[in-house]
Write a protein that holds these residues in place. Sequence first.
Motif, PDB file in Angstrom:
ATOM      1  N   ILE A  34       0.851  -1.189   0.000  1.00 20.02           N
ATOM      2  CA  ILE A  34       0.000   0.000   0.000  1.00 20.02           C
ATOM      3  C   ILE A  34       0.887   1.239   0.000  1.00 20.02           C
ATOM      4  N   VAL A  35       0.617   2.152  -0.942  1.00 15.15           N
ATOM      5  CA  VAL A  35       1.457   3.336  -1.108  1.00 15.15           C
ATOM      6  C   VAL A  35       0.737   4.642  -0.782  1.00 15.15           C
ATOM      7  N   PHE A  36      -0.605   4.605  -0.679  1.00 15.88           N
ATOM      8  CA  PHE A  36      -1.364   5.828  -0.402  1.00 15.88           C
ATOM      9  C   PHE A  36      -2.730   5.454   0.146  1.00 15.88           C
ATOM     10  N   VAL A  37      -3.196   6.230   1.112  1.00 13.17           N
ATOM     11  CA  VAL A  37      -4.539   6.049   1.663  1.00 13.17           C
ATOM     12  C   VAL A  37      -5.219   7.410   1.709  1.00 13.17           C
ATOM     13  N   GLU A  38      -6.396   7.505   1.110  1.00 11.28           N
ATOM     14  CA  GLU A  38      -7.207   8.723   1.181  1.00 11.28           C
ATOM     15  C   GLU A  38      -8.293   8.483   2.216  1.00 11.28           C
ATOM     16  N   LEU A  39      -8.212   9.211   3.325  1.00 11.40           N
ATOM     17  CA  LEU A  39      -9.121   9.000   4.445  1.00 11.40           C
ATOM     18  C   LEU A  39     -10.291   9.973   4.384  1.00 11.40           C
ATOM     19  N   VAL A  54     -10.195   5.522   0.201  1.00 12.65           N
ATOM     20  CA  VAL A  54      -9.562   4.882  -0.951  1.00 12.65           C
ATOM     21  C   VAL A  54      -8.174   4.440  -0.525  1.00 12.65           C
ATOM     22  N   VAL A  55      -7.800   3.248  -0.946  1.00  3.69           N
ATOM     23  CA  VAL A  55      -6.454   2.748  -0.692  1.00  3.69           C
ATOM     24  C   VAL A  55      -5.818   2.423  -2.041  1.00  3.69           C
ATOM     25  N   GLU A  56      -4.575   2.885  -2.213  1.00  2.00           N
ATOM     26  CA  GLU A  56      -3.852   2.616  -3.452  1.00  2.00           C
ATOM     27  C   GLU A  56      -2.641   1.758  -3.130  1.00  2.00           C
ATOM     28  N   SER A  57      -2.458   0.735  -3.951  1.00  2.00           N
ATOM     29  CA  SER A  57      -1.303  -0.146  -3.791  1.00  2.00           C
ATOM     30  C   SER A  57      -0.544  -0.186  -5.103  1.00  2.00           C
ATOM     31  N   ALA A  60      -3.281  -1.884  -7.445  1.00  2.00           N
ATOM     32  CA  ALA A  60      -4.580  -1.310  -7.795  1.00  2.00           C
ATOM     33  C   ALA A  60      -5.012  -0.275  -6.772  1.00  2.00           C
ATOM     34  N   ALA A  61      -6.060   0.455  -7.121  1.00  2.00           N
ATOM     35  CA  ALA A  61      -6.737   1.335  -6.169  1.00  2.00           C
ATOM     36  C   ALA A  61      -8.059   0.668  -5.808  1.00  2.00           C
ATOM     37  N   SER A  62      -8.422   0.738  -4.544  1.00  2.00           N
ATOM     38  CA  SER A  62      -9.655   0.105  -4.084  1.00  2.00           C
ATOM     39  C   SER A  62     -10.418   1.035  -3.158  1.00  2.00           C
ATOM     40  N   ASP A  63     -11.730   0.997  -3.276  1.00  2.00           N
ATOM     41  CA  ASP A  63     -12.580   1.757  -2.370  1.00  2.00           C
ATOM     42  C   ASP A  63     -12.735   1.010  -1.060  1.00  2.00           C
ATOM     43  N   ILE A  64     -12.836   1.773   0.013  1.00  2.00           N
ATOM     44  CA  ILE A  64     -13.166   1.249   1.332  1.00  2.00           C
ATOM     45  C   ILE A  64     -14.570   1.751   1.628  1.00  2.00           C
TER      46      ILE A  64
END
Length: 123
Positions: A34-39, A54-57, A60-64
């Motif tokens: 995981i390289v970025f998390v949008e809280l 949103v979490v980006e690895s 891929a990017a995935s919604d939480i």
Amino acid sequence: MARYFTEEHEWLDVDGDTVTVGITDFAQGQLGDIVFVELPAVGLDLTQGGDAAVVESVKAASDIYAPVDGTVSEANDALDADPALANSDPEGEGWFFRMSLGDASQLGGLMDAAAYKNFCDNL
């Protein structure tokens, strides 16, 4: 404190009216590094199943998604500085946000640890 799981691979700890939300170890393993998390912003009203973060690895990017209805009360600022916490301790220090519990009846539709393990084993 009770722990619940969703089919979207979020975990939530419920302590009274406060819910702490993160992604499961299974989810972080599927995502990779995981390289970025949008809280979510504090004060944001969330609806069960709606986009929360949103979490980006590297993969891929995935919604939480919000596991229950409620209002965000705190975001884990440690993830801004070190998003890899979501890999190294996804079900502990790598939590994403805290929120109020808007409707306790929604907890009935979530899984306990044994049901979640069975769910993952059958994927």
